[in-house]
Structures are given as C-alpha cells and as structure tokens.
Write an enzyme that holds these catalytic residues in place. Structure first.
Site, PDB file in Angstrom:
ATOM      1  N   HIS A 177       6.670  10.035 -27.246  1.00 31.71           N
ATOM      2  CA  HIS A 177       5.743  10.865 -26.470  1.00 31.71           C
ATOM      3  C   HIS A 177       5.935  12.354 -26.743  1.00 31.71           C
ATOM      4  O   HIS A 177       4.975  13.090 -26.996  1.00 31.71           O
ATOM      5  CB  HIS A 177       5.895  10.576 -24.977  1.00 31.71           C
ATOM      6  CG  HIS A 177       5.034  11.442 -24.110  1.00 31.71           C
ATOM      7  ND1 HIS A 177       3.659  11.328 -24.077  1.00 31.71           N
ATOM      8  CD2 HIS A 177       5.348  12.464 -23.268  1.00 31.71           C
ATOM      9  CE1 HIS A 177       3.165  12.232 -23.247  1.00 31.71           C
ATOM     10  NE2 HIS A 177       4.166  12.925 -22.740  1.00 31.71           N
ATOM     11  N   ARG A 181       0.805  -1.230   0.000  1.00 30.16           N
ATOM     12  CA  ARG A 181       0.000   0.000   0.000  1.00 30.16           C
ATOM     13  C   ARG A 181       0.834   1.273   0.000  1.00 30.16           C
ATOM     14  O   ARG A 181       0.363   2.346   0.359  1.00 30.16           O
ATOM     15  CB  ARG A 181      -0.988   0.017   1.168  1.00 30.16           C
ATOM     16  CG  ARG A 181      -2.002  -1.128   1.129  1.00 30.16           C
ATOM     17  CD  ARG A 181      -3.130  -0.878   2.116  1.00 30.16           C
ATOM     18  NE  ARG A 181      -4.122  -1.947   2.054  1.00 30.16           N
ATOM     19  CZ  ARG A 181      -4.131  -3.009   2.837  1.00 30.16           C
ATOM     20  NH1 ARG A 181      -3.185  -3.149   3.770  1.00 30.16           N
ATOM     21  NH2 ARG A 181      -5.058  -3.928   2.720  1.00 30.16           N
ATOM     22  N   ASN A 187      -1.263  19.457 -19.289  1.00 29.38           N
ATOM     23  CA  ASN A 187      -1.559  18.493 -20.347  1.00 29.38           C
ATOM     24  C   ASN A 187      -1.864  19.153 -21.691  1.00 29.38           C
ATOM     25  O   ASN A 187      -2.490  18.537 -22.554  1.00 29.38           O
ATOM     26  CB  ASN A 187      -2.745  17.607 -19.935  1.00 29.38           C
ATOM     27  CG  ASN A 187      -2.386  16.679 -18.793  1.00 29.38           C
ATOM     28  OD1 ASN A 187      -1.329  16.059 -18.794  1.00 29.38           O
ATOM     29  ND2 ASN A 187      -3.253  16.611 -17.802  1.00 29.38           N
ATOM     30  N   LYS A 223       2.606  11.524 -10.521  1.00 32.56           N
ATOM     31  CA  LYS A 223       1.657  10.777 -11.346  1.00 32.56           C
ATOM     32  C   LYS A 223       2.348   9.518 -11.859  1.00 32.56           C
ATOM     33  O   LYS A 223       3.385   9.591 -12.523  1.00 32.56           O
ATOM     34  CB  LYS A 223       1.172  11.632 -12.525  1.00 32.56           C
ATOM     35  CG  LYS A 223       0.205  12.719 -12.116  1.00 32.56           C
ATOM     36  CD  LYS A 223      -0.113  13.670 -13.246  1.00 32.56           C
ATOM     37  CE  LYS A 223      -0.914  13.037 -14.342  1.00 32.56           C
ATOM     38  NZ  LYS A 223      -1.340  14.034 -15.358  1.00 32.56           N
ATOM     39  N   HIS A 235      -1.672  17.016 -24.786  1.00 32.54           N
ATOM     40  CA  HIS A 235      -1.565  15.607 -24.410  1.00 32.54           C
ATOM     41  C   HIS A 235      -2.780  14.784 -24.813  1.00 32.54           C
ATOM     42  O   HIS A 235      -2.641  13.595 -25.116  1.00 32.54           O
ATOM     43  CB  HIS A 235      -1.313  15.494 -22.904  1.00 32.54           C
ATOM     44  CG  HIS A 235       0.090  15.814 -22.500  1.00 32.54           C
ATOM     45  ND1 HIS A 235       0.657  17.043 -22.746  1.00 32.54           N
ATOM     46  CD2 HIS A 235       1.043  15.070 -21.878  1.00 32.54           C
ATOM     47  CE1 HIS A 235       1.909  17.035 -22.285  1.00 32.54           C
ATOM     48  NE2 HIS A 235       2.165  15.867 -21.762  1.00 32.54           N
ATOM     49  N   GLU A 266       8.409  19.149 -24.293  1.00 33.57           N
ATOM     50  CA  GLU A 266       7.779  19.378 -22.989  1.00 33.57           C
ATOM     51  C   GLU A 266       8.274  20.674 -22.352  1.00 33.57           C
ATOM     52  O   GLU A 266       7.539  21.340 -21.631  1.00 33.57           O
ATOM     53  CB  GLU A 266       8.031  18.193 -22.056  1.00 33.57           C
ATOM     54  CG  GLU A 266       7.290  16.920 -22.428  1.00 33.57           C
ATOM     55  CD  GLU A 266       5.827  16.921 -21.963  1.00 33.57           C
ATOM     56  OE1 GLU A 266       5.359  17.954 -21.425  1.00 33.57           O
ATOM     57  OE2 GLU A 266       5.160  15.892 -22.145  1.00 33.57           O
ATOM     58  N   LYS A 297       6.322  23.551 -12.942  1.00 34.38           N
ATOM     59  CA  LYS A 297       5.511  22.396 -12.569  1.00 34.38           C
ATOM     60  C   LYS A 297       5.309  22.337 -11.062  1.00 34.38           C
ATOM     61  O   LYS A 297       4.213  22.013 -10.587  1.00 34.38           O
ATOM     62  CB  LYS A 297       6.142  21.099 -13.078  1.00 34.38           C
ATOM     63  CG  LYS A 297       5.241  19.897 -12.820  1.00 34.38           C
ATOM     64  CD  LYS A 297       5.582  18.696 -13.666  1.00 34.38           C
ATOM     65  CE  LYS A 297       4.535  17.594 -13.497  1.00 34.38           C
ATOM     66  NZ  LYS A 297       4.791  16.417 -14.353  1.00 34.38           N
ATOM     67  N   GLU A 328      -4.682  16.793  -9.457  1.00 32.01           N
ATOM     68  CA  GLU A 328      -5.203  17.209 -10.764  1.00 32.01           C
ATOM     69  C   GLU A 328      -6.727  17.354 -10.759  1.00 32.01           C
ATOM     70  O   GLU A 328      -7.435  16.788 -11.592  1.00 32.01           O
ATOM     71  CB  GLU A 328      -4.760  16.231 -11.867  1.00 32.01           C
ATOM     72  CG  GLU A 328      -4.874  16.825 -13.272  1.00 32.01           C
ATOM     73  CD  GLU A 328      -4.299  15.937 -14.350  1.00 32.01           C
ATOM     74  OE1 GLU A 328      -5.024  15.656 -15.307  1.00 32.01           O
ATOM     75  OE2 GLU A 328      -3.134  15.521 -14.234  1.00 32.01           O
ATOM     76  N   HIS A 352      -1.752  11.724 -26.831  1.00 33.91           N
ATOM     77  CA  HIS A 352      -1.984  10.366 -26.354  1.00 33.91           C
ATOM     78  C   HIS A 352      -2.832   9.570 -27.347  1.00 33.91           C
ATOM     79  O   HIS A 352      -2.623   8.365 -27.535  1.00 33.91           O
ATOM     80  CB  HIS A 352      -2.682  10.390 -24.990  1.00 33.91           C
ATOM     81  CG  HIS A 352      -1.778  10.762 -23.863  1.00 33.91           C
ATOM     82  ND1 HIS A 352      -2.238  10.989 -22.584  1.00 33.91           N
ATOM     83  CD2 HIS A 352      -0.442  10.949 -23.808  1.00 33.91           C
ATOM     84  CE1 HIS A 352      -1.228  11.294 -21.794  1.00 33.91           C
ATOM     85  NE2 HIS A 352      -0.132  11.284 -22.524  1.00 33.91           N
ATOM     86  N   ARG A 380      -3.873  21.806 -12.400  1.00 36.30           N
ATOM     87  CA  ARG A 380      -2.818  20.917 -12.881  1.00 36.30           C
ATOM     88  C   ARG A 380      -3.108  20.367 -14.265  1.00 36.30           C
ATOM     89  O   ARG A 380      -2.178  19.998 -14.997  1.00 36.30           O
ATOM     90  CB  ARG A 380      -2.613  19.773 -11.880  1.00 36.30           C
ATOM     91  CG  ARG A 380      -1.464  18.855 -12.254  1.00 36.30           C
ATOM     92  CD  ARG A 380      -1.095  17.924 -11.124  1.00 36.30           C
ATOM     93  NE  ARG A 380      -0.085  16.973 -11.540  1.00 36.30           N
ATOM     94  CZ  ARG A 380       0.539  16.131 -10.718  1.00 36.30           C
ATOM     95  NH1 ARG A 380       0.233  16.136  -9.431  1.00 36.30           N
ATOM     96  NH2 ARG A 380       1.448  15.299 -11.165  1.00 36.30           N
TER      97      ARG A 380
END
Length: 368
Positions: free
Chosen positions: A273, A124, A248, A146, A251, A188, A230, A240, A255, A244
C-alpha cells in the site's frame, strides 16, 4: 516505562492516541477501555506470534475475569476480505460477545481495517481499540475510524465509519518491522508534508538518515506530527464529506495500481500500500503540473524525496493505463460519474479537484 506522547482526537466521538514504547503490555491502560466481560483480539499470522500472548497476559492480569477470544488472519492484504470478516464475526458469536464487548486490533492496516469493520457491525457496533504495529497503521489507518474490506473490484469498497475508543501506538513493535514495511509507512508520513505542511516536508528531507535507520525518538516525532495533522482534519470532517479527502493524496492512483496488480506486497513483487501511494503521489503531482496548477519543480522535489527513501515512483511494468483508469472510475471520491482527485498547488497545498478530464489523467498514466 517511557512516558508516552499523546494526541487527542476531538469531535462527537473523542479518543486519545498514545505513542510510545511498551504500550501494548500496559494491561491496566488497555483494560480501561473494556466495558464488559468479553474481548476479541484480532491479529495476523506474523504479528500474533510476536505480541498476542503478551497482550492477552496483560489484559488478564488487569481483568482476570475477562473472557478473551483470539482471531488470527493470514498476513497480507489478500486476507482483507468478506470471507475473513465473516469468520471474525463467527469468533465473536462463539465468544458470546455482548454489546459491551471490545475488539482489539493488533497488527497493521489490514488487521485494523477488518477488525474495525467487525466491531462496527457486531450487534450494530461495539467498542474497538486499535493496537497498530506498523508505521503505516500508526500514522494512518488506525486513526480516524475508517474501516473496510476489499472486494475484487477495488480496495475498501465495503466498510463503515467507526471511531476507536483509543489508539495505542507501541513504538517498540517497530523494531521487528521489515525495512520494506518501514519505508512503506514513511510514504504516508511524507504525504502529510505534501498535503499541508511544507516545514514538515523539509524536516523529512533533513531527517531521512535517522528515519530510515529506525531511530526511535525520530520515528516517535514523525508519528506524533502525522497523527496531529490527521486528528485536526478528522475532527472537522469525520465522515469525509469535504476536507478529509485531502488525506487521500495519491490514493486514487495507488488503489488502482494495487487492485490491478492483485493485492499483495508481502513476499512478492507487487507493490504494497505505501509503495503504491508513493507512486500515486508522484502521478498526482505530475498531473497537477500538467494542468497548470503547480510547479514542475515541486513534483520533481517530491519524486526525489520518495526515491531518497527507497520508494518506487513509477507505475510497475505490465499495468495498462486504460485498465488503471477503469479502476479509478470506481473510487469513492468520484461524483456524478466524474473523476474527483486530490491534487496540489505545490508542496503543502493539496486540494480536491472535481471533474478532472480523463484524457489528461490517461496521458499521465501512459507516461508512467
């Protein structure tokens, strides 16, 4: 050793990003974040032969009693899967890792995402230290917690938020980075100027020759500036739920391209990417202009800058607009079955726009 720049990330789980050459070999600094007797070093088949041995030796020199396991992925986005996640979990079990163990993520974004997810799930949640070795992972995926793996339906759909205990961006590793991967990371970096800092965007226009040449000091400045941007956003919105999402920009489009073409970009013609994000940012800027939100001139300026960095700005041939839109419908930012995209009012002024008309998106996709 050159004094490292540092960027502090605040919030409920604060940590420091250290930026400078030789950090991956500073065993004392690395071992400071290992609370127990077990560490798992996760890397890939390209990075591990270059740096894993030195990291292990540095850790052992600082903590001779430390039990260190190693898990090496095949390099490439196609390895960021539930199957490799399970194999890394098995490596922790074999090591006998307890709840005070630490996972070290040595590599690019694929390694960082998968290793972070492994750390989030073992017992956990155990500690994770990010050791990014690509520009893209230094300015993006290693910061913010993330973590995720991909499934055939889409990128990063299975994951968790799990902030690292520390990030060590060893800029010396960029000397072995292929030019294509350097350019992918610069996409980026450009994103930060596009979403919130017009002056930084202008600086990137001016410093293009030095950045493309891999000048260490200029790259370190770009990394620090990107991480500061960031960190400010992540502090305010760690999960997010609002601001936040601005990180993206491009993205959702990117993606969809990555998923539809098949994950890759390593040793093949598929976009990686950063390249897909470059295309996605142009599409987002074009859509913003079409919706009357932003000047066409700003979209042109963004496209020109990306092209100057030898990054793609058009959708690859053979990807149908309808198929890309279907992929975009699975994006995590969407609400109530409606597209929710990051668009902009112009350079440095991004915003999240809910309920975007799919017909307008489809028209931009068809224009390519």
């Amino acid at each position: 050793m050159t004094t490292a720049r540092t960027v502090d990330v605040g919030g409920e789980h604060p940590y420091t990003i250290a930026i400078g050459p030789g950090l991956a070999g500073d065993g004392t600094a690395l071992a400071r974040h290992v609370r127990g007797r077990h560490a798992l070093l996760v890397s890939d088949s390209i990075v591990a032969p270059l740096y894993a041995g030195a990291v292990r030796e540095a850790l052992h020199a600082a903590r001779p009693e430390l039990a260190i396991g190693t898990f090496v992925l095949p390099a490439g986005e196609e390895s960021k899967t539930l199957a490799h996640f399970g194999a890394a979990i098995d490596a922790l079990a074999t090591l006998g890792a307890t709840r005070d163990a630490c996972v070290f993520a040595l590599g690019g974004g694929v390694v960082g995402d998968l290793a972070g997810f492994v750390a989030a799930c073992w017992m956990r949640g155990v500690d994770c230290v990010q050791l990014p070795t690509t520009l893209l992972s230094m300015v993006d995926s290693s910061v913010g917690g993330k973590t995720a793996v991909d499934i055939p339906q889409g990128k990063n759909l299975v994951g968790a938020f799990h902030p690292p205990r520390a990030v060590f961006a060893d800029t010396a590793t960029l000397a072995t980075l292929p030019p294509r991967e350097l350019r992918a990371g610069l996409a980026e970096v450009i994103k930060y100027g596009a979403i919130r800092d017009a002056r930084f965007f202008q600086w990137l226009e001016q410093e293009r020759p030095a950045l493309l040449a891999g000048d260490p000091d200029t790259l370190a400045l770009a990394i620090a500036a990107s991480c500061e941007h960031k960190a400010e956003i992540v502090e305010r919105d760690p999960l997010e739920k609002g601001e936040r999402a601005l990180l993206n920009l491009g993205h959702t489009f990117g993606h969809a391209i990555e998923t539809q073409q098949g994950y890759g970009g390593l040793g093949n013609d598929n976009l990686n990417h950063g390249e897909a994000v470059a295309v996605g940012m142009v599409l987002a800027a074009r859509l913003s202009a079409d919706l009357g939100m932003a000047p066409v001139a700003d979209a042109d300026r963004l496209e020109s800058l990306l092209q100057a960095y030898a990054l793609p700005t058009r959708i690859p041939a053979g990807l149908a607009a309808d198929a890309l839109l279907a992929r975009m419908r699975l994006d995590k930012k969407n609400l109530a079955g409606r597209l929710r995209l990051v668009l902009w009012r112009g350079i440095g002024q991004a915003e999240v726009v809910p309920g975007v008309d799919e017909a307008r998106v489809l028209a931009v996709l068809r224009a390519g």
